[in-house]
Design a protein around this motif. Sequence first.
Motif, PDB file in Angstrom:
ATOM      1  N   ILE A 244       0.732  -1.190  -0.006  1.00  0.00           N
ATOM      2  CA  ILE A 244      -0.097   0.092  -0.032  1.00  0.00           C
ATOM      3  C   ILE A 244       0.993   1.457   0.130  1.00  0.00           C
ATOM      4  O   ILE A 244       0.474   2.149  -0.662  1.00  0.00           O
ATOM      5  CB  ILE A 244      -1.045   0.108   1.165  1.00  0.00           C
TER       6      ILE A 244
ATOM      7  N   TYR B 182      -6.307  -3.176  -0.125  1.00  0.00           N
ATOM      8  CA  TYR B 182      -6.803  -2.785   1.142  1.00  0.00           C
ATOM      9  C   TYR B 182      -7.886  -3.773   1.495  1.00  0.00           C
ATOM     10  O   TYR B 182      -7.994  -3.748   2.918  1.00  0.00           O
ATOM     11  CB  TYR B 182      -7.559  -1.415   0.925  1.00  0.00           C
TER      12      TYR B 182
ATOM     13  N   CYS C 267     -10.171  -0.269   6.190  1.00  0.00           N
ATOM     14  CA  CYS C 267      -9.483  -0.694   5.115  1.00  0.00           C
ATOM     15  C   CYS C 267     -10.590  -0.996   3.984  1.00  0.00           C
ATOM     16  O   CYS C 267     -10.289  -0.744   2.861  1.00  0.00           O
ATOM     17  CB  CYS C 267      -8.730  -1.950   5.319  1.00  0.00           C
TER      18      CYS C 267
ATOM     19  N   LYS D 283     -11.855   2.245   2.516  1.00  0.00           N
ATOM     20  CA  LYS D 283     -10.964   2.617   1.410  1.00  0.00           C
ATOM     21  C   LYS D 283     -10.988   1.968   0.151  1.00  0.00           C
ATOM     22  O   LYS D 283     -10.859   2.384  -0.808  1.00  0.00           O
ATOM     23  CB  LYS D 283      -9.550   2.446   2.281  1.00  0.00           C
TER      24      LYS D 283
END
Length: 203
Positions: free
Chosen positions: A72, A82, A101, A104
């Motif tokens: 990432i 993610y 996560c 996102k």
Amino acid sequence: RSTLESEIVIERQELLEAFSLHSSGNRGKAEILYQKIIGADPRHPDSLHIIGGLAFCMGEDKLSIEMLSQAIQLNSDRSHYYGTLGHVYKKQGKLNEAIQCYLKAEQLDPSVTEIKISLAKAYHLKGRLYDAATCYGKALKAKSNSVPALVGLGTIYKEQGHTKYAESMYLKSLKVEANGGVKVKSALLMPVICNSIESIQHY
């Protein structure tokens, strides 16, 4: 033992050795094995994601988080990075981190139904039923025959005492299976559906 089975055993052993070297601080030798196993530069973000996913599957959660976090850092635009990291956090019971996560991941690629379902499951585990139901609803809007979303939403309805709505969701999931959409173990759903006389009569 077939050639393929032998190759899988060898690669698993090499992967375990690589994890051991990595965890003991011998990153250089670990990377040599990683490259041999995946056939690509082990420092590339996609490779780090693959290694992190393999580590997760083999119970090496700490190493998995390390590798996925590095992926990432190198490329923060990949939704599935993610998503995988969210799975690791959820397994560890770190639901706040998992939710962040998944959020996102969904932001980066709103089209992925599986992320909406993963987010819904994490919200459900946190007891945030409204948010969970909303995510399942979004998943069903994107893919109306999603069995995990139908079953998940049905479970929320059941927990809230809305038996009829729960049965409706479970029955829809079984119809998907009957139509060949997705294969699920119907027997797992039957005890829940058959809680009422009406459901039993239908079957």
